[in-house]
Design a protein around this motif. Sequence first.
Motif, PDB file in Angstrom:
ATOM      1  N   ILE A  14       0.986  -1.130  -0.246  1.00 34.24           N
ATOM      2  CA  ILE A  14      -0.113  -0.245   0.099  1.00 34.24           C
ATOM      3  C   ILE A  14       1.624   1.090  -0.082  1.00 34.24           C
ATOM      4  N   PRO A  15       0.467   1.920  -0.579  1.00 35.24           N
ATOM      5  CA  PRO A  15       1.574   3.761  -1.045  1.00 35.24           C
ATOM      6  C   PRO A  15       1.410   4.415   0.131  1.00 35.24           C
ATOM      7  N   TRP A  16       2.018   3.606   1.699  1.00 34.95           N
ATOM      8  CA  TRP A  16       1.291   5.053   2.501  1.00 34.95           C
ATOM      9  C   TRP A  16       2.129   6.341   2.269  1.00 34.95           C
ATOM     10  N   ARG A  17       3.308   5.919   1.991  1.00 37.80           N
ATOM     11  CA  ARG A  17       3.831   7.795   1.234  1.00 37.80           C
ATOM     12  C   ARG A  17       3.224   8.411   0.823  1.00 37.80           C
ATOM     13  N   SER A  18       2.555   8.128   0.232  1.00 43.81           N
ATOM     14  CA  SER A  18       1.796   8.963  -0.724  1.00 43.81           C
ATOM     15  C   SER A  18       0.696   9.233   0.282  1.00 43.81           C
ATOM     16  N   LEU A  19       0.029   8.076   0.795  1.00 41.50           N
ATOM     17  CA  LEU A  19      -1.321   8.720   1.501  1.00 41.50           C
ATOM     18  C   LEU A  19      -1.145   9.176   2.596  1.00 41.50           C
ATOM     19  N   LEU A  20       0.241   9.777   3.694  1.00 41.34           N
ATOM     20  CA  LEU A  20       0.798  10.368   4.636  1.00 41.34           C
ATOM     21  C   LEU A  20       0.748  11.883   3.885  1.00 41.34           C
ATOM     22  N   ALA A  21       1.345  11.937   2.838  1.00 34.16           N
ATOM     23  CA  ALA A  21       1.757  13.195   2.542  1.00 34.16           C
ATOM     24  C   ALA A  21      -0.108  13.969   2.323  1.00 34.16           C
ATOM     25  N   THR A  22      -0.653  13.402   1.429  1.00 33.88           N
ATOM     26  CA  THR A  22      -2.091  13.870   1.085  1.00 33.88           C
ATOM     27  C   THR A  22      -2.391  13.994   2.164  1.00 33.88           C
ATOM     28  N   LEU A  23      -2.538  12.873   3.903  1.00 36.66           N
ATOM     29  CA  LEU A  23      -3.201  13.578   4.966  1.00 36.66           C
ATOM     30  C   LEU A  23      -2.234  14.632   5.480  1.00 36.66           C
ATOM     31  N   GLY A  24      -1.488  15.013   5.099  1.00 34.19           N
ATOM     32  CA  GLY A  24      -0.772  15.994   6.179  1.00 34.19           C
ATOM     33  C   GLY A  24      -1.032  17.224   5.486  1.00 34.19           C
TER      34      GLY A  24
END
Lengths: 325, 674, 492
Positions: C201-211
Amino acid sequence: MTGYIVRRILYAIPILIGVNLLTFALFFVVNTPDDMARIHLGVKHVTPQAIAKWKREHGYDKPLLLNPGRRGLERFTDTIFYEKSVGMFAFRFGRSDDGRDIGYDIRTRMGPSLAIAVPVFMLGLLVNVSFALLMVFFRGTYLDFWGVVLCVALMSISGLFYIIAGQYLFSKLWHLVPISGFAGGLSAFKFVILPIAIGVVSGIGSGARWYRTIFLEEAGKDYVRTARAKGLSEPRVLFRHVLANAMIPILTGSVVVIPLLFMGSLITESFFGIPGLGSYTIDAINAQDFAIVRAMVFLGSVLYIIGLVLTDISYTLVDPRVRLE
Amino acid sequence: MADGGHLLQVERLRTWLASGDAVVRAVDGVSFSLEQNQTFALLGESGCGKSMTALSLMRLLPENGRIVSGSVRLHGQDLTALPEVAMRGVRGRQIGMIFQEPMLSLNPVMPVGEQIAEVLHRHGPVEGRRAVRGRVAELLRAVGIPDAAHRFDAYPFQLSGGMKQRVMIAMSLAGKPDLLIADEPTTALDVTIQAQVLQLMRDLQAASGMSILLITHDLGVVAEMAHRVAVMYAGEIVELADRERFFGAPFHPYSRKLFAALPGWGKRTQKLEVIGGSVPSLTGTFRGCRFAPRCDLVWGLCHEAVPPWREVSPGQWARCHLTEGRRAAPAVAPAGLREAAPVPVAAAGEALLRVEDLRVHFPVHKGVFKRVAALVKAVDGVSLSIQRGRTLALVGESGCGKTTVAKGILQLIRPSGGRVYFAGTELTTLKRSTLRRRRGEFQFIFQDPYASLNPRMPIADIIEEGMVALGVGASKEERHRRIDDILAQVGLSAEARQRYPHEFSGGQRQRVAIARALAVGPKLIICDEPTSALDVSVQAQILNLLKRLQDELGLTYLFITHNLSVVEYLAHDVAVMYLGRIVEQGSAPEVLGRPAHPYTRALLSAVPVIERAAGRPVMRLQGDPPSPLAPPPGCHFHPRCPEALPICSGTEPPLVQISPTHGTRCHLHGPGIS
Amino acid sequence: MMPFKPVLLWTDLLIFLLFAGVAAFALYVRRHEHLAASWRRVVRDPAGMAALVVLVAYVAIGLMDSVHFRLPLANHGGETGRYYSAEVLSLLDVVASPLREHVEKTYSAPFATHLYAKEAIVLPDGRRIRGYPRLKYGGAQLAHPERERGPDILYTALAAAGKAALLWALLGYGLVQWLARRQRRSAAAVWAAMWRGGGEIPWRSLLATLGAILLLVFLAIGLGPKYHVLGTDKVGQDVFYQALKSIRTGLVIGTLTTLVMLPFALLLGIMAGYLRGWADDVIQYIYTTLNSIPSVLLIAAAVLIMQVYIESNPDLFDTVAARADIRLLFLCIILGVTSWTGLCRLLRGEALKLRELDYVQAAQAFGVGHWRIISRHILPNVMHIVLISVVMDFSGLVLAEAVLSYVGVGVDPSTQSWGNMINSARLEMAREPMVWWSLLAAFVFMFGLVLAANVFADVVRDAFDPHAEARRIPSAVLSRLFGRRPDGESHG
């Protein structure tokens, strides 16, 4: 071919009758002539006599669909539906609710509409196909990737934004072209150049991306591999083989709208004050002039059906497998 | 084996494909060389990497593929190192290529002449419109296209499949290449057309001296065409030898299995040899021999070390650890028709299915009011009968109407005329509801196991559907018990129940399809080319299964096929169909051994066989089967028949009984002639 | 007694039904491997996941705005019983009440402390001058706005950013710990893998967007009550509040429109393709007829008639909100009527293909009935087309709303929508200097939603369309796999 066209015309008749029935039901059954008279007369003048007079003047003083007071065929012909619909089939659109000759209006307003719609269509097709071919030629590279990103971004922007931003920049800020208006002859150029440019730009996003999809689908087929196996160069493969085959789906989407170009663009014309059929329609909607709206609906349906026939005919030009029977 | 004189030399070629997140090592270290004027066959089953090898040579790989190492030398020049622009000068000029699907390989919107002319413009010295047209016509004539001068402006859709493949050949020869790569050139064609195309390729080679790299899965085609043979398995060449040596004594266990799995007359009484298991995944590396998990002769070393590439006898190389001592199993001698085992004489039992004068006509609409302008007589007066427990093979080429016969019998298409008696009941006049109740008794197995199972349903639901519709099994539990039994019967484990079709291989799917048919307890099963989409080794499994089920359950089969070796192996009776009519029928030994109709004889002689029986006349048909829309008058076959009489073009031949069980519709056997 | 009276508008009901439907579908997909496989492709796509986070943020606001109620009026003079305000509020209105209640007199620019228009001001000493009066709420806390405004905005923004960063770090830490426990790896290894962008799961892009979203949320919370971050409109309403309220309208039009007509498109399209014959002729006639009417005109006609109907039956709707709501729903229906024909034609074509497939023939050979074949064999195999078409249509409909409102046949003028915002701001275009913030706010909010929807739709289409496999360019995979030419290691 002749047989095909005859069949299509015969097939168009029930569709046009259906369109007429539907618009008739929408306009008259839900919204009776009495209501219309009241709206047009305004609140102050509503008396039964005034309503009856208005209805008589505008030809709404008959039964809607069936006239029980008549005999034989006249039971059907001496009705609002018959009188208002049959004229349409002969392209006699009658008078608008405020007394103007609709046929004349349509004839005079067609020109300005076409002056914008035709260049937008042609240039748009050219630009979109070129852009898509460019992306397909460089497929898999960063150019392709950012091209697609650009397309998705462009198609996510509201069409109104293009118009407002264009008017602001070119007319208000830089005073390059007039903000709105129209003139006949060559001087029309300075009025239509901005609407045309905006029309083309606002279509690039979805257009180019759609054509790219079609081209890629064709580029994956076996005959393209055969063409490469012959040692042909990539541009030749793209233009001679892929493009020729991709024309088939592209035509489905494009040719059908050609006749509808007559109808003009509602938004562009109204923003730029172009006296075309699009702004005519909008004005009619806002003025609740049902006679004009009905005429435009009918005209639109006829043009759409012509578009379908043209599409089929254009298939025979690009696809040798299609024969119209 | 390297020296400078080879035309083509491939060294340790490796081609990888990206598939999802994994890398498939489709071609994994392939080396071979090819001489002038030689035909080299690359033989293998689907997925072994033979097509990828061919595409690597041309550098026409799909976008997810890369040549990762190795070299391809043509006249000593390494093609893998050429820039793309220079490679374009090689394609079409030095190497020509033809593909499997002539229907898809030609540009549908460009006249064929122009497609050929493109090659001339690109590579050829031919200048000027007139000269180009002349050269194209010359090429079309050379590949045997009738009326070549006028075919320049024809579009691909106006040509038959065989003609399209001829155009492909003409196109690939236009640049006068030294090497022609033919990737399964005849797989999509009918057997009589295949014979024509193979003959053409041999003639062209003799005339021009070019080399051919032939990629195929068909041992018969290899035997007829190749000078040298390489067998590929799981991305590697496992055996390479001269034709004589290879067909005389194949060395590698896999090669020998391929021979043993072929059905045929000589194996009627025995089970076909099968290869257990499946091709290994090519995403990883191998410690031992790739074939070891499926090999009957496997021993310790096979799992531990990659077998070396060694010369096992002069001119024969193999990648195998087996020594002569361990190769105890005798080499399988291919059996011809002559040593046929006796076939039981037709038991005079009652006919389970009797079809009388079946007709299925499709109307063609035309004109303003879409009136019926013509009839396609897909099935035009077919009569046949099958006795209980026997197999009738309905043989014919594509488009002859054999599948329509099946659907007409099953009432999936309502016939336009004739009667179908099933166990005494006339089906064509049955009411819909009555017919529905009886549908369990006659079932259908389809050709393509990928299209015949709904991808969105688990196996249990697929099998249960028919049982529910026909009221088989009183309760859910009972049905599930029966499903388990039947899955076991067709050789699938009970765990298969909750899985979906995409998790199974082609052969396993076909087992599921058989299980689905069996679940409703049919008496008659119509099998429509059930093995034509499968590899030889898998085909053997399915044929074994069908034969076993017939013995155990007393099933009756109507077996529709174009594959005569399958007919030889399986059928008790044979009916040969041509353009909507049955031209000959009788017991298998009669029809296959003493064919009466010229078409049957042509069909039999067109099949590429490994060892042609001496004295059997070779008979090549000219031209294509005519369109069923406008069949020739009289005997449908007369325009192609080498023995046609004047009467044939006028009168439809009547049925002539040669023996009580053997009949044909041919004027050659008419009362006045024989 | 309840402290408020819940109000369930028609569109609320449909939205909640839709939400429940989506949730049920998600559960169903989880349990069915072959369906989940396609969704897994969606989940693995970084761009798709980033778009999904944005969409979820929009949907959350839209859902908050769909919980409606009426607050009680203060009891006067010992009346018995309770009376409720005629104003229908939503959860969002309550959460954003500072925005809702801070109404200025007229236009003010973003972050302004003074009105945009000159007025006569009475100074404390009784003199009257013409000048720009102070805003009632915007920057009202500042004594010397000229000097203090900049630092105040900066300080508030930094504080908000700090809070957002803290919450984001906490969430990230929790995620890493949770993943580490689930995957039985060290937290450091999980973090490193996440940072590289690897894994399922692309956690990096998820977290960046969430940020990014957290930052925006905290900025809004911090600055919103103090300033009009996007200015105010002609009647002094906060533009930011209007843009937020418009989200629900956009979502309703984007989703309900396709869903309202979906059953018809499905049923008619499949019936036409599967049954053929006269049913096909009739259905083709219906959709060709509908298609041949220019859709804007059909919509215009229908909306005008709806307007007449509402005006002549005012007693059917007890609140302004209910009236606006029924008009919104009707707009969805009529938009659906004009847009279902495309899907219907697609489905007809697909059903025509499917009915010839062997597995349908097999079912017919068992005597399975037509409805069973349609429901078990045809319907499940066209659902990917339906899904693709629903997500692809969404963004087009959101954009269409703006155009229709401009033409005057869109949503009710009392409904907050981007189209209405643009429409009313357009009238001020000639004004010098221009009032640009309403336009910009509407366009930016719309762009965010439509872009996210387009990106998500692309990913969904690629994952579900069987033909997309050929189109997709696995360049990323290729470069990862083939970036290094393998050295000559060999084993054969």
